[in-house]
Design an enzyme around this catalytic site. Structure first.
Site, short mmCIF file in Angstrom:
data_model
loop_
_atom_site.label_atom_id
_atom_site.label_comp_id
_atom_site.label_asym_id
_atom_site.label_seq_id
_atom_site.Cartn_x
_atom_site.Cartn_y
_atom_site.Cartn_z
N ASP A 1 0.98 -1.27 -0.06
CA ASP A 1 -0.06 0.18 -0.11
C ASP A 1 0.93 1.27 0.02
O ASP A 1 1.99 1.07 0.65
CB ASP A 1 -1.04 0.03 1.15
N HIS B 1 2.20 3.97 -8.76
CA HIS B 1 2.19 2.45 -9.03
C HIS B 1 3.36 1.97 -9.97
O HIS B 1 3.73 0.84 -9.71
CB HIS B 1 1.04 2.33 -10.01
N LEU C 1 11.26 -19.96 -5.44
CA LEU C 1 10.51 -19.06 -4.63
C LEU C 1 8.97 -19.28 -5.37
O LEU C 1 8.78 -19.24 -6.68
CB LEU C 1 10.64 -17.43 -4.80
#
Ligand code: IPE
Ligand code: IPE
Ligand code: MG
Length: 239
Positions: A25, A42, A136
């Site tokens: 956020d 963003h 991962l």
């Protein structure tokens, strides 16, 4: 990227969280602080995604789940949604070779049918190309809501005509059926709420909120958070 020295951050390599989930956020506030448009935040946030994915891979985290776009984010102005989706479409394509080279397995959770056909195809390509990778496991939550995940699970159970439900069997109907619950949840930019993320899975997750905005959250911030995680005592209701 410079090699990460865990000892420098007083991190015990044997006690790493197996699964880290992040509520990314603060992109809008990062841009606002610089008098830029929200989309610039963003865009900068993607740099943090790349950096954190690389760092988690390097230090040996097994699962990383990133809250990328919530169901409620569909209520944002259309202009912002369009720009976010365009960024997503570009990066799903451009990041694929590097992720694949780094042995990352990428998967997606959420109501993906709400996304455009173009994005769905890129998601499918990324999932398919990386499905046998053994490094991962990166899960991107897109068009994701914790409540709708639970409702979707209940609907699947009803459709399958299942009569007996246990905690163990219920898990199989969640989007996250094949990944363990998060050990550690990080939220950037200071908001002390869950915002509909992984509601069922975080029952005993350790929560860490940092004031750092997502575009400023990079390897050192991640390592400091993990160090804090290692100071915690997880009791799971026991003494
Ligand atoms: C997080 O940043 C990214 C998404 C929710 C898509 P925000 O866009 O929520 O940034 P703030 O909270 O307005 O600063
Ligand atoms: C949560 O952030 C969703 C993502 C990070 C994708 P929001 O900015 O949407 O959450 P609220 O509205 O502050 O709760
Ligand atoms: Mg926000």
């Amino acid at each position: 990227m410079k090699k990460i020295d865990l000892a420098e951050y007083k991190i015990d390599k044997r006690k790493l969280p197996q699964h880290i989930a992040i509520i990314m956020d603060g992109n809008g506030r990062w841009a606002k602080n610089r008098n830029l448009q929200r989309i610039a935040g963003h865009r900068e946030g993607i740099e943090s995604v790349r950096n954190i994915v690389e760092s988690c891979g390097e230090i040996g985290i097994s699962y990383l789940t990133l809250y990328t776009f919530s169901e409620e984010n569909w209520n944002r102005p259309l202009n912002e949604i369009r720009k976010i989706m365009a960024l997503l479409a570009n990066h799903l394509e451009s990041e694929l070779p590097e992720l694949n080279k780094d042995n990352v397995k990428v998967q997606f959770i959420g109501r993906l049918h709400k996304l455009s056909g173009g994005i769905r195809r890129k998601i499918q390509k990324m999932t398919e190309t990386t499905k046998n990778n053994t490094g991962l496991c990166l899960t991107l939550a897109i068009s994701y809501g914790g409540r709708s995940e639970i409702i979707d699970a209940v609907r699947k159970i009803i459709r399958a005509g299942v009569k007996r439900v246990t905690e163990k069997s219920f898990k199989k109907y969640l989007y996250t059926s094949d990944i363990p619950d998060p050990d550690f949840l990080i939220r950037t930019s200071g908001e002390q709420r869950i915002s509909n993320f992984l509601l069922y899975q975080i029952a005993y997750t350790e929560i860490f909120v940092t004031p750092v905005l997502w575009p400023d959250f990079k390897t050192p911030e991640l390592l400091r958070a993990i160090c804090e995680y290692q100071q915690r005592t997880r009791r799971f209701g026991r003494t």
